[in-house]
Design an enzyme around this catalytic site. Structure first.
Site, short mmCIF file in Angstrom:
data_model
loop_
_atom_site.label_atom_id
_atom_site.label_comp_id
_atom_site.label_asym_id
_atom_site.label_seq_id
_atom_site.Cartn_x
_atom_site.Cartn_y
_atom_site.Cartn_z
N ASP A 143 -44.20 -7.16 -6.37
CA ASP A 143 -43.41 -6.33 -7.30
C ASP A 143 -41.96 -6.44 -6.81
O ASP A 143 -41.41 -5.53 -6.23
CB ASP A 143 -43.90 -4.87 -7.34
N HIS A 191 -42.49 -4.41 5.49
CA HIS A 191 -43.86 -4.25 4.99
C HIS A 191 -44.46 -5.58 4.50
O HIS A 191 -45.44 -6.08 5.06
CB HIS A 191 -43.88 -3.26 3.82
C1 BDR Z 1 -44.50 -0.92 -0.09
O1 BDR Z 1 -43.95 -0.26 -1.22
C2 BDR Z 1 -42.95 -1.05 -1.82
O2 BDR Z 1 -41.82 -0.27 -2.07
C3 BDR Z 1 -42.62 -2.14 -0.84
O3 BDR Z 1 -42.24 -3.32 -1.50
C4 BDR Z 1 -43.89 -2.30 -0.07
O4 BDR Z 1 -44.76 -3.21 -0.73
C5 BDR Z 1 -44.24 -0.09 1.15
O5 BDR Z 1 -44.86 1.16 1.06
CA CA Z 2 -43.94 -4.66 -2.52
#
Ligand code: BDR
Ligand code: CA
Length: 320
Positions: A10, A244
């Protein structure tokens, strides 16, 4: 030998770093990017993915669009907090040209299903957004759950969530999808906040990208600096931004970067713990454990791998 990978993103700043990590990894063959909603709407995310692939000269990687909202909802709107962290355009207001090509006509769900059928154990799926597309693939093909290998960024087992005290952002978007995936996948590694909030980047590292004097380096630095700025506001105690999504790709390349706890997982879908990732009590005594939750990470080694791969990739792009 290379491992085939599908990245479900995303896009999103850390999603962009995850795409770059995959492109910078000779051990991986990125056979497709599938776009989901979350940090941004699906059209914005796929636009970003296509633009990033073109920036890094990888117009050979197809991009597919997935469902544009959660199973239990009828539509999706970007949360204010997502806009704050990733910017309105999803990539920290960094400006990169639109790609010359479009998303594929085939759906992300069909692409995932067909790829698992074709490549089986040679393929890893790395979802780093809501699990809506993966859940739909599981429903579309009854053999998908048994044959897919999944390394997922999402969830939190030993730490609180980042949207509610229970729920991490990706799981929070579509807890029903996450529950279906965790309960049915035969092989799923969970890269959650337990480890991703230990892997942090600062402006010291992004200065190295800036110093390259290339369009790729400038993009990585501009987007990541925006993300670091947001983290400075929302979680100043961390001292950097959470890596992340790239960590999930890092683990797909090299599982020894994390230590895991074998556990059969589920996601709460009711009540105040909605969105919590936790052990499934009904499968507690099942000798087969299908979930592998990362609870430890070799931070130094991961950061070195990330910097090497992304810096080399960005160094190969055009001069600014
Ligand atoms: C996740 O949430 C999204 O905002 C980031 O891209 C990551 O995949 C972290 O909690
Ligand atoms: Ca993400």
């Amino acid at each position: 030998m290379t491992r085939k990978i599908i990245l479900d993103v995303d896009t999103g700043i850390d999603d962009a770093l995850a795409i770059a990590y995959a492109l910078g990894s000779k051990e991986l063959e990125l056979i497709g990017v599938t776009g989901t909603y979350g940090n941004v709407l699906v059209p914005t995310g796929t636009r970003n993915a296509l633009a990033i692939l073109e920036l890094f000269g990888r117009t050979d990687v197809p991009v597919f669009a997935g469902p544009d909202h959660a199973r239990a909802k009828e539509s999706f709107e970007v949360l204010e907090i997502s806009q704050f962290i990733h910017g309105k355009n999803g990539i920290g207001e960094a400006q990169i040209p639109d790609a010359k090509r479009q998303v594929e006509a085939k759906s992300a769900v069909d692409f995932m299903v067909e790829s698992v059928r074709e490549y089986g154990d040679d393929l890893v799926i790395v979802p780093v957004g809501p699990l809506t597309t993966v859940a739909a693939a599981m429903e579309a093909d009854e053999e998908f759950a048994a044959n897919a290998h999944i390394v997922n960024m999402g969830g939190a087992l030993t730490v609180p969530g980042n949207v509610t005290p229970w729920a991490e952002a990706n799981i929070n978007q579509d807890p029903e999808a996450a529950d279906l995936v965790f309960r049915n996948a035969r092989d799923i590694t969970m890269i959650g906040l337990d480890v991703t909030l230990q892997t942090l980047l600062t402006k010291e590292e992004t200065a190295e990208w800036e110093a390259l004097g290339t369009v790729g380096g400038d993009f990585l630095a501009a987007a990541t600096n925006y993300y670091i700025g947001a983290y400075d506001e929302i979680a100043p105690y961390l001292g950097g931004c959470g890596l992340h999504d790239p960590l999930a790709v890092g683990v797909a390349v090299d599982p020894s970067l994390v230590t895991t706890l074998d556990i059969n997982l589920k996601t709460d879908t009711e009540g105040e713990t909605r969105g919590r990732t936790i052990g499934d009590e009904t499968r507690l005594n099942d000798p087969v454990k299908t979930g592998h939750v990362a609870v430890g990470v070799d931070v130094e080694r991961f950061l070195a791998e990330l910097m090497r791969r992304l810096t080399d990739l960005a160094a190969g792009t055009a001069a600014r």
